[in-house]
Design a protein around this motif. Sequence first.
Motif, short mmCIF file in Angstrom:
data_model
loop_
_atom_site.label_atom_id
_atom_site.label_comp_id
_atom_site.label_asym_id
_atom_site.label_seq_id
_atom_site.Cartn_x
_atom_site.Cartn_y
_atom_site.Cartn_z
N SER A 11 13.57 -16.40 -21.86
CA SER A 11 14.00 -15.05 -22.19
C SER A 11 12.86 -14.31 -22.86
N THR A 12 12.55 -13.11 -22.40
CA THR A 12 11.45 -12.35 -22.99
C THR A 12 11.93 -11.48 -24.15
N THR A 13 13.03 -10.78 -23.96
CA THR A 13 13.51 -9.89 -25.03
C THR A 13 14.82 -10.36 -25.65
N ASN A 15 17.85 -11.34 -24.28
CA ASN A 15 19.19 -11.23 -23.66
C ASN A 15 19.64 -12.55 -23.03
N THR A 16 18.78 -13.17 -22.27
CA THR A 16 19.15 -14.43 -21.61
C THR A 16 19.41 -15.52 -22.65
N THR A 56 15.12 -11.20 -14.42
CA THR A 56 14.11 -10.66 -13.50
C THR A 56 13.25 -9.65 -14.27
N GLY A 60 11.09 -7.27 -9.57
CA GLY A 60 11.41 -8.40 -8.70
C GLY A 60 10.67 -9.68 -8.98
N ASP A 148 21.89 -4.40 -19.84
CA ASP A 148 21.40 -3.03 -20.01
C ASP A 148 22.47 -2.01 -19.66
C1 LIG Z 1 9.51 -3.73 -17.52
C2 LIG Z 1 10.83 -4.27 -17.05
C3 LIG Z 1 10.98 -4.68 -15.73
C4 LIG Z 1 12.21 -5.14 -15.26
N1 LIG Z 1 12.35 -5.47 -13.93
C5 LIG Z 1 13.58 -5.82 -13.47
C6 LIG Z 1 13.78 -6.07 -12.07
O1 LIG Z 1 12.86 -6.00 -11.25
N2 LIG Z 1 15.03 -6.41 -11.64
C7 LIG Z 1 16.10 -6.49 -12.50
O2 LIG Z 1 17.20 -6.78 -12.05
N3 LIG Z 1 15.93 -6.25 -13.83
C8 LIG Z 1 14.71 -5.92 -14.34
N4 LIG Z 1 14.54 -5.67 -15.67
C9 LIG Z 1 15.70 -5.82 -16.58
C10 LIG Z 1 15.69 -7.14 -17.33
O3 LIG Z 1 15.90 -8.22 -16.44
C11 LIG Z 1 16.82 -7.13 -18.35
O4 LIG Z 1 16.54 -6.20 -19.37
C12 LIG Z 1 17.11 -8.50 -18.95
O5 LIG Z 1 18.30 -8.43 -19.71
C13 LIG Z 1 15.98 -9.01 -19.81
O6 LIG Z 1 16.28 -10.34 -20.18
P1 LIG Z 1 15.54 -11.08 -21.39
O7 LIG Z 1 15.83 -10.26 -22.64
O8 LIG Z 1 16.19 -12.41 -21.45
O9 LIG Z 1 14.09 -11.14 -21.09
C14 LIG Z 1 13.31 -5.21 -16.15
C15 LIG Z 1 13.15 -4.81 -17.48
C16 LIG Z 1 11.94 -4.34 -17.93
C17 LIG Z 1 11.82 -3.88 -19.36
#
Ligand SMILES: Cc1cc2nc3c(=O)[nH]c(=O)nc-3n(C[C@H](O)[C@H](O)[C@H](O)COP(=O)(O)O)c2cc1C
Length: 171
Positions: A11-13, A15-16, A56, A60, A148
């Motif tokens: 997970s980067t931010t 959520n996961t 993702t 993608g 989101d």
């Molecule tokens: C720069 C950026 C690129 C993203 N690209 C995609 C994408 O290509 N497809 C998608 O479904 N979600 C995309 N997202 C949404 C993230 O997958 C979503 O915010 C997710 O909850 C992040 O999970 P994490 O907090 O576990 O990293 C993107 C979000 C950001 C900020």
Amino acid sequence: MAVSIGLFYASTTGNTEQIADQIAAQLPERIRLHDIAVEGVSAMVEYTCLILGIPTWDFGELQEDWDEHWDALAALDLGGKRVALFGLGDQLGYGEWFQDAMGLLAQQVRSAGAEVVVPWPIEGYSFEASRALTADGRHFVGLALDEDGQHGETEERLQAWLPQVLAAFDA
Ligand SMILES: Cc1cc2nc3c(=O)[nH]c(=O)nc-3n(C[C@H](O)[C@H](O)[C@H](O)COP(=O)(O)O)c2cc1C
């Protein structure tokens, strides 16, 4: 006794990670959490049943920690294992690439020999394209979550999904 389940996520931010914690909290006796940013993927071989969580990123693409361990994942022997997937994405902001990484992960674990279980219907989502669809085009390869734009749906989706996962694992 029911077999234990390894839940691997990255997970980067956050959520996961939060969803992984939520899932594990439902079954603390059965599910063991593994953050692949810390532990990598090698412990997957210790389980028969796996839950994998992936967001993702970047139009993608794989999330960065999954990306880093992608080749190691391909090298594992996951033959005989059942895998349930959950993905995080943003259908409004990234509707042309919605949940693509979950689709890539399904391909990767299938290549490593695993069976992917519990397809999830696309009803209730709005997006242009996704690499996470099953051959019939009417399901995702796993649970699609959108913190989101559809945070309000998440709890209900999890409550519907988890019993299906356990049924598939125990079958
Ligand atoms: C720069 C950026 C690129 C993203 N690209 C995609 C994408 O290509 N497809 C998608 O479904 N979600 C995309 N997202 C949404 C993230 O997958 C979503 O915010 C997710 O909850 C992040 O999970 P994490 O907090 O576990 O990293 C993107 C979000 C950001 C900020």
